[in-house]
Design an enzyme around this catalytic site. Structure first.
Site, PDB file in Angstrom:
ATOM      1  N   ARG A  89       0.878  -0.904  -0.148  1.00  0.00           N
ATOM      2  CA  ARG A  89       0.042  -0.105  -0.295  1.00  0.00           C
ATOM      3  C   ARG A  89       1.081   1.685   0.002  1.00  0.00           C
ATOM      4  NH1 ARG A  89      -4.253   1.063   5.037  1.00  0.00           N
ATOM      5  NH2 ARG A  89      -2.733   0.291   6.179  1.00  0.00           N
TER       6      ARG A  89
ATOM      7  N   ARG B 170       2.774   4.266   5.161  1.00  0.00           N
ATOM      8  CA  ARG B 170       2.582   4.541   6.450  1.00  0.00           C
ATOM      9  C   ARG B 170       3.315   3.527   7.432  1.00  0.00           C
ATOM     10  NH1 ARG B 170      -3.764   3.333   7.247  1.00  0.00           N
ATOM     11  NH2 ARG B 170      -3.837   2.522   9.056  1.00  0.00           N
TER      12      ARG B 170
HETATM   13  P1  AP5 Z   1      -7.651   0.757   2.490  1.00  0.00           P
HETATM   14  O1  AP5 Z   1      -8.957   0.892   2.106  1.00  0.00           O
HETATM   15  O2  AP5 Z   1      -6.313   1.747   3.048  1.00  0.00           O
HETATM   16  O3  AP5 Z   1      -7.782  -0.260   3.342  1.00  0.00           O
HETATM   17  P2  AP5 Z   1      -8.790  -0.165   4.726  1.00  0.00           P
HETATM   18  O4  AP5 Z   1     -10.086  -1.132   5.217  1.00  0.00           O
HETATM   19  O5  AP5 Z   1      -9.292   1.252   5.307  1.00  0.00           O
HETATM   20  O6  AP5 Z   1      -7.402  -0.031   5.734  1.00  0.00           O
HETATM   21  P3  AP5 Z   1      -6.722   0.236   6.725  1.00  0.00           P
HETATM   22  O7  AP5 Z   1      -5.468  -0.414   7.172  1.00  0.00           O
HETATM   23  O8  AP5 Z   1      -6.339   1.976   7.086  1.00  0.00           O
HETATM   24  O9  AP5 Z   1      -6.811   0.143   8.368  1.00  0.00           O
HETATM   25  P4  AP5 Z   1      -6.837   0.271   9.494  1.00  0.00           P
HETATM   26  O10 AP5 Z   1      -8.319  -0.022  10.134  1.00  0.00           O
HETATM   27  O11 AP5 Z   1      -5.908  -0.833   9.760  1.00  0.00           O
HETATM   28  O12 AP5 Z   1      -6.397   1.428   9.967  1.00  0.00           O
HETATM   29  P5  AP5 Z   1      -7.250   2.924  10.269  1.00  0.00           P
HETATM   30  O13 AP5 Z   1      -6.567   3.649   9.561  1.00  0.00           O
HETATM   31  O14 AP5 Z   1      -8.457   2.569   9.965  1.00  0.00           O
HETATM   32  O15 AP5 Z   1      -7.045  -0.715   1.349  1.00  0.00           O
HETATM   33  C1  AP5 Z   1      -5.781  -1.552   1.686  1.00  0.00           C
HETATM   34  C2  AP5 Z   1      -5.271  -1.317   0.639  1.00  0.00           C
HETATM   35  O16 AP5 Z   1      -5.928  -2.130  -0.650  1.00  0.00           O
HETATM   36  C3  AP5 Z   1      -4.814  -0.488  -0.143  1.00  0.00           C
HETATM   37  O17 AP5 Z   1      -3.641  -0.054  -0.879  1.00  0.00           O
HETATM   38  C4  AP5 Z   1      -5.895   0.013  -1.506  1.00  0.00           C
HETATM   39  O18 AP5 Z   1      -5.367   0.564  -2.581  1.00  0.00           O
HETATM   40  C5  AP5 Z   1      -6.133  -1.778  -1.642  1.00  0.00           C
HETATM   41  N1  AP5 Z   1      -7.343  -2.038  -2.250  1.00  0.00           N
HETATM   42  C6  AP5 Z   1      -8.360  -1.357  -1.637  1.00  0.00           C
HETATM   43  N2  AP5 Z   1      -9.338  -1.823  -1.609  1.00  0.00           N
HETATM   44  C7  AP5 Z   1      -9.193  -3.426  -3.327  1.00  0.00           C
HETATM   45  C8  AP5 Z   1      -9.755  -3.765  -3.924  1.00  0.00           C
HETATM   46  N3  AP5 Z   1     -10.647  -3.978  -3.769  1.00  0.00           N
HETATM   47  N4  AP5 Z   1      -8.620  -4.916  -4.349  1.00  0.00           N
HETATM   48  C9  AP5 Z   1      -7.912  -4.859  -5.102  1.00  0.00           C
HETATM   49  N5  AP5 Z   1      -7.010  -3.571  -3.643  1.00  0.00           N
HETATM   50  C10 AP5 Z   1      -7.165  -2.975  -3.254  1.00  0.00           C
HETATM   51  O19 AP5 Z   1      -6.358   2.727  12.177  1.00  0.00           O
HETATM   52  C11 AP5 Z   1      -4.368   3.166  12.365  1.00  0.00           C
HETATM   53  C12 AP5 Z   1      -4.576   2.666  13.702  1.00  0.00           C
HETATM   54  O20 AP5 Z   1      -4.720   4.224  14.160  1.00  0.00           O
HETATM   55  C13 AP5 Z   1      -4.802   1.854  14.707  1.00  0.00           C
HETATM   56  O21 AP5 Z   1      -4.223   1.098  14.202  1.00  0.00           O
HETATM   57  C14 AP5 Z   1      -5.471   2.837  15.546  1.00  0.00           C
HETATM   58  O22 AP5 Z   1      -3.994   2.930  15.815  1.00  0.00           O
HETATM   59  C15 AP5 Z   1      -5.380   4.163  15.192  1.00  0.00           C
HETATM   60  N6  AP5 Z   1      -6.800   4.003  15.791  1.00  0.00           N
HETATM   61  C16 AP5 Z   1      -7.917   4.493  14.518  1.00  0.00           C
HETATM   62  N7  AP5 Z   1      -9.023   4.052  14.728  1.00  0.00           N
HETATM   63  C17 AP5 Z   1      -9.533   3.520  16.227  1.00  0.00           C
HETATM   64  C18 AP5 Z   1     -10.775   3.671  16.798  1.00  0.00           C
HETATM   65  N8  AP5 Z   1     -11.446   4.000  16.387  1.00  0.00           N
HETATM   66  N9  AP5 Z   1     -10.243   2.744  18.129  1.00  0.00           N
HETATM   67  C19 AP5 Z   1      -8.658   2.959  18.457  1.00  0.00           C
HETATM   68  N10 AP5 Z   1      -7.888   3.172  17.001  1.00  0.00           N
HETATM   69  C20 AP5 Z   1      -7.875   3.871  15.876  1.00  0.00           C
HETATM   70 MG    MG Z   2      -8.044   3.313   6.053  1.00  0.00          MG
END
Ligand code: AP5
Ligand code: MG
Length: 224
Positions: A128, A161
């Protein structure tokens, strides 16, 4: 008005689909991950508190993210609806969200849970590329930017990231299994849960989501 939550493990495509649907329905994407990453980049007190936890793939405390979402829901642009991406992630967050919405006389219309096998998640995250400015994501093979290494919207150089390193990915997957996956049981009895196969092109997945929402509008509550 459309009030929607995206559930799903890291790499499931929550951000990708929330971004697409935000444009389609002209409502804001509220990504707690993006808001926290911006705070880290700015070096604000919130960012300083969150950075080490995020880099290690651990969840940020519930009260911190609850306050972020409460503030985001209060903004005028969220009045017509919202797409929550990455929140709620624990039962305590889900009950806090219910309370925040009830206070505003609102409720969730849908919880879209994206289902993707773990080997596909790992492959997506390891490749990614993310725009540090608008949070949009790309993958060189499956979802390439129009110009290599640059964001389609604003030409910002794309970065990896810190939490996409293999050991942080493992921790994020474990956090999801231990704390977030059971939220499907929280939402199932309410008839708002839509489980969508998240494999295929981003266009395919978007089509499945939109038709699941449309089916419900015509056929009433489904997908127990
Ligand atoms: P992408 O769309 O980026 O996936 P995502 O589900 O958004 O994955 P994240 O890694 O962002 O989820 P996460 O929950 O770990 O992170 P978050 O930022 O929320 O797609 C992934 C990849 O695949 C990309 O390269 C994309 O281009 C590709 N792709 C997408 N769809 C595709 C398809 N159909 N086919 C092929 N390729 C595809 O959280 C990060 C951190 O923040 C957490 O670990 C935590 O520390 C904190 N945090 C955030 N929210 C909270 C919360 N509510 N509570 C506590 N801590 C939190
Ligand atoms: Mg995300």
């Amino acid at each position: 008005m459309l009030n929607l939550v995206f559930l799903g493990p890291p790499g499931a495509g929550k951000g990708t689909q929330a971004h697409r649907l935000a444009q389609r329905f002209a409502i804001p994407q509220l990504s707690t991950g993006d808001i926290l990453r911006r705070a880290v980049a700015e070096g604000s007190p919130l960012g300083k508190q969150a950075k080490a936890l995020m880099d290690a793939g651990k969840l940020v405390p519930d009260e911190v993210v609850n306050a972020i979402v409460d503030e985001a829901l209060a903004r005028p642009e969220a009045r017509r609806g919202f797409l929550l991406d990455g929140y709620p992630r624990t039962v305590a967050q889900a009950t806090a969200l219910d309370e925040m919405l009830a206070r505003r006389g609102r409720k969730l219309d849908y919880v879209v849970s994206l289902d993707v096998p773990v080997e596909v998640l790992v492959d997506r995250l390891s490749g990614r590329l993310t725009c540090p400015k608008d949070g949009s994501t790309y993958h060189p093979r499956t979802n390439p930017p129009k110009r290599p290494g640059l964001c389609d919207s604003d030409s910002t150089p794309l970065v990896q990231r810190p939490d996409d390193r293999p050991e942080a990915v493992r921790r994020r997957l474990a956090e999801y299994q231990n704390k977030t996956a059971l939220l499907t049981d929280y939402y199932k009895p309410r008839g708002v849960l839509r489980t969508i196969e998240g494999v295929g092109t981003p266009e395919d997945v978007e089509g499945r989501i939109v038709s699941a929402l449309r089916d419900n509008l015509t056929a009433g509550p489904a997908n127990p």
